[in-house]
Scaffold this active site. Structure first.
Site: not given
Lengths: 140, 419
Positions: B133-134, B137, B143
């Site tokens: 997930h990170e 980014h 998101h």
């Protein structure tokens, strides 16, 4: 390391000081919503952010609050809070009530990523647009 | 202060307005002052290597762990901390709620007050899932509030094995483009399975091979198998580990044989036992010379396929094609011919000319494709000619891009191949 006695660390004791503060009232809910970009910083805060060169407003803890977590808000701030709450509820797949209800409280206390959900950047078209950036030279 | 890289040095804004890296091999490091106290350093690095590999399996990006360069040359720095940490101005809140955040400049911080666990554990917070997930980014993804997306802001308890779904793949490819590249060969591997009732079921799997790597392509899911590519020798025992030139499956009433070709030689493959034959029923040892097994065929070849309609193998080499009769074990009369004469362009000028990388008959599409570089040409089928008689026999339809028909066939960095 955190204290534990069981082989599988299942009894790991987390010092309460290390516990994230549980969000229980509107005051904390408001901090949550501004932390993750659902409440835009006010004009004054925006200027502060630019001057201090950060694009993420550390939570201003000086919002006055009554004993039971209500926050004295002007009419416009109340509206801003309710619309931010609705936006969060919609994004989280919750019933959009605009009320700080149990389902919303539960969702706010769930583990989550620290990157804001909404651009907290006052000017999203900045060349070095970023989610979280410290720009040392203040003239940017 | 945490070392902040140059915010614009190696990034440019992509068409979607989100910033993206402008280079496709990115260096990462778990910084020494940011080790977690909950997992061994090797476990932490393994999990991050896997997380980066998952992004390179679905994007043209490749990631390499760099533990030696000066820190400012490292694009993505990862570290654990609690409370006020690693020079970051957003302090962590302790156990619960915020578990990590990513800095646009390429730093990723994990709250070590969370109970992070490895991929095999079913308790705690999956470090792998948070890391994927990170990293999303840092690569430029915001998101995404779609059930199933790895970019949802809240952590969903660890599903048995999470993967990146179609939309997440398209989101990252929207920033960095699709995965392109030439293939050594492409084929559908036919295998027979006996059902519990004794019937024989015919199944096929589609494989794309590039040098020493291969992907199984899941036609029904429009993507490659999770975790591919893998090294050739893992799945194809005995063929050259640095890759092959061609694959041919001879399949007629009277005979069936699978061959791999490389350079001057060829191997016969034992599909039953999933390995090459050491020698054939006449005692001849493999690999054998192509000139021996297929008299009149030059080597090396570029590609080949077996046409079940006329029981000929068509070998492609440079601008020529050689039809080889498996019945008479000899070159068909009148061959070799120019590829353009046997496979004429439907649209003039739109033709691969020569040096075909792969001649692939797809059972999914029931069509023959000629692949060259990042393009493919579909060969007009007999049924199609029946409907549109003006189309030339074996005509080549105008080309398309391979990554517009077969998706997510992405390289990974050699250092993360053997994960």
């Amino acid at each position: 390391e955190k204290l534990f006695h069981n082989r599988d660390h299942s009894d790991m004791q987390i010092p309460t000081s290390h516990q994230a503060p549980v969000i229980t009232d509107e005051y904390e809910a408001e901090l949550f919503l501004s932390r993750y970009g659902f409440i835009k910083p006010t004009q004054r805060e925006e200027i502060q952010m630019k001057q201090s060169g950060i694009s993420f407003m550390p939570l201003s803890r000086d919002i006055p609050k009554t004993s039971h977590g209500k926050v004295h808000k002007s009419e416009s701030e109340s509206q801003a809070f309710v619309s931010a709450l609705k936006e969060f509820q919609m994004a989280s797949g919750l019933p959009v009530t605009g009320v700080f209800d149990d389902a919303t409280k539960d969702a706010m206390n769930k583990p989550r990523c620290g990157v804001p959900d909404k651009e907290t950047d006052p000017n999203p078209h900045l060349e070095n647009k970023s989610l979280l950036t410290i720009s040392n030279d203040t003239h940017k | 202060n945490s070392s902040l890289g140059n915010p614009t040095g190696n990034r440019n804004s992509s068409k979607s307005g989100y910033m993206a890296f402008s280079k496709d091999v990115l260096r990462w490091r778990l910084i020494g002052e940011g080790y977690s106290s909950q997992l061994t350093v090797d476990e932490q690095r393994y999990i991050f290597r896997l997380a980066f590999r998952m992004w390179s399996e679905v994007s043209p990006l490749e990631f390499v762990e760099d533990t030696w360069s000066p820190l400012e040359d490292v694009d993505i720095k990862l570290g654990f901390g609690t409370g006020r940490h690693l020079g970051c101005n957003q302090k962590f809140d302790g156990t619960g709620q915020e578990f990590a955040h990513a800095w646009f400049l390429g730093d990723i911080h994990f709250d070590d007050d969370e109970h992070f666990t490895g991929p095999s554990s079913h308790t705690g917070i999956s470090l792998l899932k948070v890391a994927v997930h990170e990293i999303g980014h840092v690569l430029g993804l915001p998101h995404i509030y779609r059930p199933g997306s790895i970019m949802q802001p809240s952590y969903l308890p660890h599903e048995s094995s999470f993967e990146m779904d179609w939309m997440d793949r398209k989101a990252i490819q929207h920033l960095y483009g699709g995965c392109k590249g030439r293939f050594s060969t492409v084929f559908d591997w036919i295998r027979k399975e006996k059902t519990p009732y004794g019937d024989v079921k015919i199944r096929f799997n589609t494989y794309f091979m590039r040098d020493g790597w291969y992907w199984l392509y899941e036609n029904r899911n429009n993507r490659t198998r999770y975790g591919d590519p893998v090294a050739l020798q893992i799945g194809w025992h005995g063929i050259p580990s640095d890759g092959v030139d061609a694959y041919v499956h001879v399949w007629s009433r009277r005979r069936e044989a699978v061959y791999f070709f490389k350079g001057l030689q060829f191997w016969r493959y034992d599909s039953e036992n999933d390995r090459v034959f050491r020698h054939d029923s006449e005692g001849r040892r493999y690999p054998r010379l192509i000139s021996e097994g297929f008299p009149g065929i030059p080597s090396p070849i570029d590609s080949a396929f077996y046409d079940r309609r006329d029981s000929h193998i068509y070998f492609f080499r440079r601008a020529q094609v050689y039809a080889f009769s498996v019945e008479t074990n000899s070159l068909a009369s009148g061959f070799p011919k120019h590829i353009r004469d046997v496979f004429p362009p439907v649209e003039s000028g739109d033709h691969p000319d020569g040096s075909i990388d792969a001649a692939y008959f797809s059972y999914s599409h029931n069509a023959l494709f000629l692949l060259k570089g990042t393009r493919f040409w579909r060969v007009v089928g007999s049924r199609e000619r029946w409907r549109r008689p003006f189309l030339p026999r074996n005509g080549l339809m105008p080309h398309k891009e391979v990554d517009q028909q077969w998706f997510d066939i992405c390289d990974v960095h050699p250092t993360s191949l053997k994960l």
